[in-house]
Enzyme design. Structure first.
Site, PDB file in Angstrom:
ATOM      1  CG  ASP A 290      -2.299   0.911   0.864  1.00  0.00           C
ATOM      2  OD1 ASP A 290      -3.248   0.805   1.578  1.00  0.00           O
ATOM      3  OD2 ASP A 290      -2.123   1.738   0.162  1.00  0.00           O
TER       4      ASP A 290
HETATM    5  C1  GLC Z   1      -4.194   4.523  -0.466  1.00  0.00           C
HETATM    6  C2  GLC Z   1      -5.165   3.278   0.023  1.00  0.00           C
HETATM    7  C3  GLC Z   1      -5.127   2.207  -0.804  1.00  0.00           C
HETATM    8  C4  GLC Z   1      -5.037   2.941  -2.295  1.00  0.00           C
HETATM    9  C5  GLC Z   1      -3.624   3.372  -2.287  1.00  0.00           C
HETATM   10  C6  GLC Z   1      -3.332   4.155  -3.787  1.00  0.00           C
HETATM   11  O1  GLC Z   1      -3.426   4.834   0.889  1.00  0.00           O
HETATM   12  O2  GLC Z   1      -5.139   2.335   1.414  1.00  0.00           O
HETATM   13  O3  GLC Z   1      -6.528   1.440  -0.972  1.00  0.00           O
HETATM   14  O4  GLC Z   1      -5.382   1.880  -3.371  1.00  0.00           O
HETATM   15  O5  GLC Z   1      -3.221   4.078  -1.261  1.00  0.00           O
HETATM   16  O6  GLC Z   1      -3.977   5.215  -3.762  1.00  0.00           O
END
Ligand code: GLC
Length: 756
Positions: A290
């Site tokens: 993430d």
């Molecule tokens: C965010 C979220 C995730 C998302 C990623 C890209 O912090 O936790 O669900 O897909 O970053 O934006």
């Protein structure tokens, strides 16, 4: 030269596959991947594991200075494998061109984006769609998202989020499928099918991403990014099933979660990423971290610096580093220092290259960059009709005393009141990065489609003061009541009041946890003021989580849960209020009576003291100041008609067929056609691990004409009868079972059987 080199390789392997003993020993793609891998330097391999956020206008001049220049230079050196937040065919073509034409090997980028519930045309938030219990509608909704995303140059969405959660305080419940692993698993499969279709190389499909692996929805106290401590039974029987379902449905990427799981951050958790996902489930796709979660292992107190975090993440099985730059900074030296085996790097890179071949990017890096397609597909009438359909199906009729609903279509004076009644933004929800502001159909606009009633609109109160944006806190209005008088006067003159209240779109989603679950701001006060002059109120809730609305439940005659319903929100809501669509939604998450009950969920354990031992005695599992039951249970949802359930019968031939057959009769006892979600719940009365008092093990969405009766059958096999024991083994145990069938988890029609 490099593109020619790759082209030769590609052409060579297009025509060959390797046969050994009459079997296809390796796929064409696997051979092509191996051939590209053989050309790559260690630096280029690590580059494929690096993902950057695109935050500059890549169609503009080369950025000078700062992070953008570093990223631009890394793109040119082949040190970037994928980008996020680059969208629109012009932008994507431009960034792809840098890599394909300037880097040594010209390996194309994958372009990822959070197309969570729509791209431009927005669907209901996933928790809303979950309330439809309609897997075809959910699949269609995901397909529309894929169509528009792919037409915009994107070939990877970071969805479906399949985190089970029992805690409405957590802002991200809006993004998932609710509290139940069975329903969550069915939804996970439907969304993966919708996004990926049956040909990933098609320009109508995109790679999906099962996230956030794992346990994120169990963040302690509902605070985002917080600690997750769960036991084996909860992990295996509640948290993992939707992820396993997504994996079996062929999802091509996983995203690890931010949280630690029992002390080990998911990003560096080899038990999750290797033992379970890659080794036990035989997952062959890509795992992406993430956002910055590799680097966050330092803040977790798990890694002492970025290099250590990179080592942990690579060893644990995280293939792509989203935006922490840990891999691009440290993986080459970690391999040279023999702290990370080259074999693991090669495994990650093969997974990434395989996905690029499957997406067709090697055959044509610009295949998703057709401006004509972009114009033709985005915001098409067909897409809007599709999201309108799923929006109507997502609405849940919570209460309808005195049959206040449906509204008569003429001769009525209706007051439309509330801070969200004319809101064209909040219905788009939180995850609407690509949607254009103020493009949702508001309730006011939807109601105006029924002109034979007199409609008097008054906002009544502002919900938020000041500007709102995806990344910032919202400021709740707690003092300005200047709109009350106009609203009260409108209510006085009306036959009925439609009161639209709930949460602003940016009060839900990531980073939006709440310690209270009541209607924010001055809404409750306004509702009671309106009620005092006209009690004929329909409360229309527009929110991203279950709310504590006990006063409304006791006093307001009709309550409709409409979530944040997407681009066609107002039309869907008006069509339900006027009966042009008979509501069929069922709650995917129960509504608590008070926040003190949270986490609250239907599939709880019995405990050793489930019932009061004698009147007035305290020694049992309960509160002295609140009931145990929720305000509205999981699976609850009313209709403008009513359904009768009878003749619940079981045929138990398990010894011979390893199946239990269940059948039940349902009759439409009302005057209008309606849909019902027939739900089957099972209780395993005694087992080697205490089992929940009931668990959803099947559901069927049926439609019945007035007076019509149908027999619905369920088959219970080992998938339904079994559970994971505390060794993570799937077992089906003998003993007594109870079956409950009905229109919610509070079903009372019951039968039982014995497994011998
Ligand atoms: C965010 C979220 C995730 C998302 C990623 C890209 O912090 O936790 O669900 O897909 O970053 O934006």
């Amino acid at each position: 030269m490099k593109t020619l080199q790759l082209t030769i390789i590609t052409l060579f392997f297009l025509s060959t596959t390797l046969f050994v003993n009459g079997q296809v020993k390796t796929s064409m793609i696997e051979k092509r991947v191996d051939s590209v891998l053989a050309l790559m330097t260690l630096e280029e391999k690590v580059g494929q594991m690096n993902q950057y956020n695109g935050f500059w206008n890549v169609t503009g001049p080369a950025p000078e200075g700062g992070a953008a220049q570093k990223k631009y230079n890394d793109l040119r050196k082949g040190l970037v494998g994928s980008m996020i937040n680059v969208r629109g065919v012009d932008q994507v073509r431009a960034v792809q061109k840098i890599v394909v034409e300037e880097s040594r090997l010209g390996i194309p980028l994958i372009i990822g984006f959070d197309a969570i519930h729509g791209y431009k045309t927005t669907s209901p938030i996933p928790l809303g769609e979950a309330a439809s219990w309609d897997m075809e509608a959910i699949e269609l909704s995901a397909r529309v998202t894929a169509l528009e995303s792919a037409a915009s140059g994107i070939n990877w969405t970071f969805a479906p989020m399949v985190d089970i959660s029992r805690d409405a305080r957590w802002g991200r419940v809006m993004e998932g499928g609710g509290e139940d692993p069975y329903l969550g698993s069915e939804i996970a499969k439907a969304r993966v099918r919708g996004f990926q279709g049956d040909d990933l190389s098609s320009v109508n499909t995109i790679a999906a991403c099962a996230k956030h692996f794992a346990g994120y929805g169990f963040s302690e106290s509902g605070k985002d990014y917080n600690t997750v401590d769960v036991g084996t039974s909860t992990l295996y029987n509640a948290i993992l099933p939707p992820f396993e379902a997504a994996q079996k449905a062929g999802v091509r990427t996983f995203m690890n979660s931010f949280n630690d799981l029992n002390g080990i951050p998911a990003t560096g958790n080899s038990f999750l990423l290797r033992d379970i996902l890659k080794n036990t489930w035989k997952y062959e796709g890509v795992v992406v971290s993430d956002w910055g979660s590799i680097g966050e292992m330092i803040a977790h107190g798990f890694a002492n610096d970025l290099k250590h975090a990179a080592e942990y993440a690579a060893l644990a099985g995280c293939d792509i580093d989203m935006e922490s730059s840990a891999y691009v900074a440290h993986l080459v030296s970690l391999v040279k220092e023999k702290k990370v085996p080259l074999a693991l790097i090669d495994d990650s890179v093969k997974r990434i290259l395989t996905l690029k071949f499957e997406l067709g990017l090697f055959d044509d890096p610009y295949r998703y960059c057709d401006p004509e397609r972009e114009k033709a597909v985005i915001n098409s009438e067909e897409n809007h009709q599709a999201v309108l359909d799923v929006a109507k199906k997502s609405i849940v009729l919570l209460k309808n005393d005195g049959n206040l609903l449906p509204l008569a279509k003429s001769g009525q004076k209706i007051a439309l009141i509330g801070p969200l009644a004319a809101d064209k933004n909040s219905p788009l929800g939180n995850w609407r990065l690509a949607a254009d502001d103020n493009t949702a159909i508001s309730v006011l606009e939807g109601m105006k489609e029924y002109p034979k009633n007199k409609l008097d609109y008054a906002k009544g109160v502002e919900l938020i003061v000041g500007k709102t944006e995806f990344i910032s806190e919202v400021n709740i209005n707690t003092s300005d009541k200047s709109g009350f008088e106009q609203a009260i006067n409108a209510a006085k003159k009306a036959d009925k009041v439609i009161l639209v209240m709930g949460e602003h779109g940016y009060q839900t989603g990531e980073g939006r946890s709440r310690a209270k679950l009541d209607l924010p701001g001055l809404q409750q006060e306004l509702m009671q003021a309106i009620y005092s002059v006209n009690p004929n109120i329909v409360l229309v809730l527009m929110n991203g989580r279950p709310l504590t609305i006990e006063w409304a439940a006791e006093n307001i005659p009709a309550i409709v849960e409409t979530w944040h319903l997407g681009s066609q929100s107002g039309h869907a809501i008006a069509q339900v209020l006027y009966g042009d669509y008979n509501p069929s939604g069922k709650l995917p998450m129960c509504f608590p009576r008070s926040v003190g009950q949270v986490p609250i969920y239907y599939n709880h354990k019995s405990t050793g003291r489930p019932t009061i031992p004698a009147p007035n005695l305290v020694f049992w599992s309960h509160y002295g100041d609140e009931k145990n039951s929720p305000l509205y249970p999981f699976g609850h949802g009313l209709s403008y008609t009513s359904f009768l359930y009878e003749d619940l019968s079981i045929s138990n031939d398990y010894k011979a067929t390893a199946e239990i057959k269940v059948s039940v009769k349902i009759k439409n006892a009302g005057k209008v056609k309606g849909k019902e979600v027939v739900q089957l719940y099972l209780r395993d009365k005694f087992a080697s691990v205490a089992r929940p008092v009931r668990e959803l093990k099947g559901f069927k969405l049926i439609e019945l004409n007035p007076g019509e009766q149908k027999t619905v059958e369920f088959i219970l096999g080992d998938r339904e009868l079994g559970f994971y024991n505390n060794h993570g083994e799937w077992v089906v145990e003998t003993g007594g079972f109870e079956i409950y069938v009905g229109g919610s988890s509070a079903a009372t029609l019951q039968n039982q059987f014995e497994l011998k």
